[in-house]
Design a protein around this motif. Structure first.
Motif, PDB file in Angstrom:
ATOM      1  N   GLU A 197     -16.868 -11.610 -20.935  1.00  0.00           N
ATOM      2  CA  GLU A 197     -16.443 -12.461 -21.914  1.00  0.00           C
ATOM      3  C   GLU A 197     -15.287 -13.374 -21.587  1.00  0.00           C
ATOM      4  O   GLU A 197     -14.087 -13.370 -22.092  1.00  0.00           O
ATOM      5  N   THR A 198     -15.750 -15.079 -22.131  1.00  0.00           N
ATOM      6  CA  THR A 198     -14.590 -16.119 -21.554  1.00  0.00           C
ATOM      7  C   THR A 198     -15.351 -17.332 -22.290  1.00  0.00           C
ATOM      8  O   THR A 198     -16.348 -17.883 -22.141  1.00  0.00           O
ATOM      9  N   SER A 199     -14.277 -18.167 -22.913  1.00  0.00           N
ATOM     10  CA  SER A 199     -14.607 -19.447 -22.972  1.00  0.00           C
ATOM     11  C   SER A 199     -14.821 -20.737 -21.831  1.00  0.00           C
ATOM     12  O   SER A 199     -15.145 -21.270 -21.992  1.00  0.00           O
ATOM     13  N   LYS A 200     -13.774 -20.177 -20.795  1.00  0.00           N
ATOM     14  CA  LYS A 200     -14.395 -21.077 -19.193  1.00  0.00           C
ATOM     15  C   LYS A 200     -15.533 -20.794 -18.590  1.00  0.00           C
ATOM     16  O   LYS A 200     -16.076 -19.977 -18.712  1.00  0.00           O
ATOM     17  N   PRO A 201     -15.609 -21.815 -17.961  1.00  0.00           N
ATOM     18  CA  PRO A 201     -16.749 -22.199 -17.376  1.00  0.00           C
ATOM     19  C   PRO A 201     -17.094 -20.533 -16.423  1.00  0.00           C
ATOM     20  O   PRO A 201     -15.678 -20.251 -15.560  1.00  0.00           O
ATOM     21  N   VAL A 202     -17.817 -20.117 -15.738  1.00  0.00           N
ATOM     22  CA  VAL A 202     -17.660 -19.276 -14.904  1.00  0.00           C
ATOM     23  C   VAL A 202     -19.601 -19.579 -14.030  1.00  0.00           C
ATOM     24  O   VAL A 202     -20.149 -20.243 -13.748  1.00  0.00           O
ATOM     25  N   VAL A 203     -18.678 -19.296 -12.510  1.00  0.00           N
ATOM     26  CA  VAL A 203     -19.366 -19.790 -11.146  1.00  0.00           C
ATOM     27  C   VAL A 203     -19.461 -18.594 -10.285  1.00  0.00           C
ATOM     28  O   VAL A 203     -18.548 -18.001 -10.008  1.00  0.00           O
ATOM     29  N   TYR A 204     -20.572 -17.954 -10.139  1.00  0.00           N
ATOM     30  CA  TYR A 204     -21.047 -17.471  -9.024  1.00  0.00           C
ATOM     31  C   TYR A 204     -21.735 -17.657  -7.425  1.00  0.00           C
ATOM     32  O   TYR A 204     -21.849 -18.654  -7.890  1.00  0.00           O
ATOM     33  N   TRP A 205     -21.232 -17.341  -6.471  1.00  0.00           N
ATOM     34  CA  TRP A 205     -21.610 -18.049  -5.022  1.00  0.00           C
ATOM     35  C   TRP A 205     -21.627 -16.912  -4.492  1.00  0.00           C
ATOM     36  O   TRP A 205     -20.635 -16.200  -3.366  1.00  0.00           O
ATOM     37  N   THR A 206     -22.887 -16.547  -3.952  1.00  0.00           N
ATOM     38  CA  THR A 206     -23.054 -15.165  -3.423  1.00  0.00           C
ATOM     39  C   THR A 206     -24.423 -15.942  -2.157  1.00  0.00           C
ATOM     40  O   THR A 206     -25.232 -16.932  -2.086  1.00  0.00           O
ATOM     41  N   ASP A 207     -24.677 -14.324  -1.523  1.00  0.00           N
ATOM     42  CA  ASP A 207     -25.668 -14.623  -0.594  1.00  0.00           C
ATOM     43  C   ASP A 207     -27.440 -14.681  -0.723  1.00  0.00           C
ATOM     44  O   ASP A 207     -28.284 -14.272  -0.389  1.00  0.00           O
ATOM     45  N   ALA A 208     -26.952 -13.472  -1.886  1.00  0.00           N
ATOM     46  CA  ALA A 208     -28.352 -13.108  -2.390  1.00  0.00           C
ATOM     47  C   ALA A 208     -29.294 -12.412  -4.279  1.00  0.00           C
ATOM     48  O   ALA A 208     -27.631 -12.603  -4.622  1.00  0.00           O
ATOM     49  N   THR A 209     -29.636 -11.972  -4.689  1.00  0.00           N
ATOM     50  CA  THR A 209     -29.865 -11.597  -5.923  1.00  0.00           C
ATOM     51  C   THR A 209     -30.212  -9.807  -5.405  1.00  0.00           C
ATOM     52  O   THR A 209     -30.734  -9.853  -4.548  1.00  0.00           O
ATOM     53  N   PHE A 210     -29.916  -9.437  -6.657  1.00  0.00           N
ATOM     54  CA  PHE A 210     -30.217  -8.275  -6.719  1.00  0.00           C
ATOM     55  C   PHE A 210     -31.631  -7.953  -6.205  1.00  0.00           C
ATOM     56  O   PHE A 210     -32.014  -6.816  -5.527  1.00  0.00           O
ATOM     57  N   ALA A 211     -32.436  -8.458  -7.483  1.00  0.00           N
ATOM     58  CA  ALA A 211     -34.080  -8.182  -7.082  1.00  0.00           C
ATOM     59  C   ALA A 211     -34.587  -9.047  -5.016  1.00  0.00           C
ATOM     60  O   ALA A 211     -35.013  -7.806  -5.131  1.00  0.00           O
ATOM     61  N   ASN A 231      -3.550 -20.078 -17.438  1.00  0.00           N
ATOM     62  CA  ASN A 231      -4.486 -20.991 -17.961  1.00  0.00           C
ATOM     63  C   ASN A 231      -4.958 -21.542 -16.725  1.00  0.00           C
ATOM     64  O   ASN A 231      -5.046 -22.234 -15.825  1.00  0.00           O
ATOM     65  N   TYR A 232      -6.990 -20.952 -16.923  1.00  0.00           N
ATOM     66  CA  TYR A 232      -7.205 -21.938 -15.981  1.00  0.00           C
ATOM     67  C   TYR A 232      -8.352 -22.245 -16.211  1.00  0.00           C
ATOM     68  O   TYR A 232      -8.840 -22.311 -17.422  1.00  0.00           O
ATOM     69  N   ASP A 233      -8.975 -23.177 -14.976  1.00  0.00           N
ATOM     70  CA  ASP A 233      -9.914 -24.135 -15.521  1.00  0.00           C
ATOM     71  C   ASP A 233     -11.309 -23.135 -14.765  1.00  0.00           C
ATOM     72  O   ASP A 233     -11.997 -24.384 -15.629  1.00  0.00           O
ATOM     73  N   LEU A 234     -11.379 -22.129 -13.687  1.00  0.00           N
ATOM     74  CA  LEU A 234     -12.722 -21.670 -13.585  1.00  0.00           C
ATOM     75  C   LEU A 234     -12.845 -20.848 -13.426  1.00  0.00           C
ATOM     76  O   LEU A 234     -11.682 -20.134 -12.767  1.00  0.00           O
ATOM     77  N   VAL A 235     -13.643 -19.625 -13.275  1.00  0.00           N
ATOM     78  CA  VAL A 235     -13.223 -18.456 -13.114  1.00  0.00           C
ATOM     79  C   VAL A 235     -14.400 -18.034 -11.509  1.00  0.00           C
ATOM     80  O   VAL A 235     -15.860 -19.079 -12.366  1.00  0.00           O
ATOM     81  N   LEU A 236     -14.297 -17.881 -10.670  1.00  0.00           N
ATOM     82  CA  LEU A 236     -15.588 -17.812  -9.777  1.00  0.00           C
ATOM     83  C   LEU A 236     -15.807 -16.632  -8.490  1.00  0.00           C
ATOM     84  O   LEU A 236     -14.886 -16.043  -8.623  1.00  0.00           O
ATOM     85  N   SER A 237     -16.621 -16.465  -8.985  1.00  0.00           N
ATOM     86  CA  SER A 237     -16.801 -14.944  -7.930  1.00  0.00           C
ATOM     87  C   SER A 237     -17.656 -15.115  -6.509  1.00  0.00           C
ATOM     88  O   SER A 237     -18.602 -15.842  -6.834  1.00  0.00           O
ATOM     89  N   PRO A 238     -17.382 -13.746  -5.995  1.00  0.00           N
ATOM     90  CA  PRO A 238     -18.498 -13.827  -4.717  1.00  0.00           C
ATOM     91  C   PRO A 238     -20.194 -13.237  -5.579  1.00  0.00           C
ATOM     92  O   PRO A 238     -20.359 -12.684  -3.903  1.00  0.00           O
ATOM     93  N   GLY A 239     -20.157 -12.883  -6.150  1.00  0.00           N
ATOM     94  CA  GLY A 239     -20.878 -12.033  -6.725  1.00  0.00           C
ATOM     95  C   GLY A 239     -21.259 -11.892  -7.765  1.00  0.00           C
ATOM     96  O   GLY A 239     -20.397 -12.078  -9.202  1.00  0.00           O
ATOM     97  N   THR A 240     -21.656 -11.627  -8.522  1.00  0.00           N
ATOM     98  CA  THR A 240     -22.421 -11.133  -9.855  1.00  0.00           C
ATOM     99  C   THR A 240     -21.688 -10.358 -10.464  1.00  0.00           C
ATOM    100  O   THR A 240     -20.960  -9.378 -12.623  1.00  0.00           O
ATOM    101  N   ILE A 241     -21.754  -8.826 -10.151  1.00  0.00           N
ATOM    102  CA  ILE A 241     -21.099  -7.635 -10.614  1.00  0.00           C
ATOM    103  C   ILE A 241     -19.811  -7.891 -11.525  1.00  0.00           C
ATOM    104  O   ILE A 241     -18.947  -6.826 -12.192  1.00  0.00           O
TER     105      ILE A 241
END
Length: 230
Positions: A104-118, A88-98
């Motif tokens: 696919e989830t109903s939970k809020p998704v946040v990522y925190w990283t230092d660059a975009t691929f482009a 039972n989670y309130d949030l999904v956090l990742s240090p990157g987009t991969i």
């Protein structure tokens, strides 16, 4: 708050991303925040992907990034999704987009990283002369992550600017929050003052820290040291 922290590699290891994943995980815990690790994620058929990368490098003379392969990113997303269903989670956090590009989830998704691929293309040696397939897949994954996330946090205004420049994104999703210093304990102001006052005035001590010697300018650091000694 309970956070699902999704990483492709093992965030418990200070070696992953030079310790950023590890220290981010540690810093988030406490003050009423519970962080559950989802990772490292399974990468099936590693020899197949390595063989393909070798083929691109030796025959086509270009770089193929295994982690940008859409099938692999979807495989990562399925693993994350399975773990989310078990908790039972309130949030999904990742240090990157991969890990979350195709999640696919109903939970809020946040990522925190230092660059975009482009933003990294032709910026780092490992992002130079990329195979057209990798460029296509990498941009597709990045766009998918931006569309799925609730927030995209970047460590610098430069990184956030490349998101606005290269991708279709709602500007209200973008935030700029610098990454921390990867310290186990933040020194007090008094400790910092004492350390500064204790520096010797008759010698200069230089410390060079890097994982990638060439990219971080190790040769420049050595030349500067030589000039100072001379």
């Amino acid at each position: 708050m309970r956070i699902a922290y999704a990483t492709a590699y093992d965030a418990r290891s200070p070696v992953s991303w030079s310790g950023t994943e590890y220290f981010m995980w540690n810093a988030l815990q406490g003050d009423g925040v519970e962080v559950d690790l989802i990772g490292p994620l399974d990468q099936p058929l590693p020899q197949l992907w390595k063989g393909k990368a070798w083929l691109y490098r030796r025959v086509l003379h270009s770089r193929y990034q295994i982690e940008r392969q859409p099938w692999l990113q979807r495989h990562y997303a399925r693993q994350v999704s399975a773990r989310l269903e078990a908790g039972n989670y309130d949030l999904v956090l990742s240090p990157g987009t991969i890990p979350i590009a195709y999640l696919e989830t109903s939970k809020p998704v946040v990522y925190w990283t230092d660059a975009t691929f482009a933003g990294m293309i032709d910026f780092y040696p490992s992002f130079t002369n990329l195979a057209r397939e990798t460029v296509r897949d990498g941009n597709a994954g990045e766009q998918a992550a931006l569309e799925r996330c609730s927030l995209a946090i970047y460590a610098s205004e430069w990184a956030a600017g490349t998101a606005r420049q290269h991708y279709r994104v709602d500007p209200s999703k973008l935030r700029v929050v610098p990454l921390g210093a990867n310290l186990r304990r933040e020194p007090t102001a008094e400790e910092v003052a004492v350390a500064i006052a204790g520096r010797p005035t008759d010698e200069c001590r230089l410390l060079f820290v890097a994982v990638e010697w060439d990219r971080k300018g190790g040769d420049t650091a050595v030349r500067v040291t030589g000039e100072l000694l001379r």
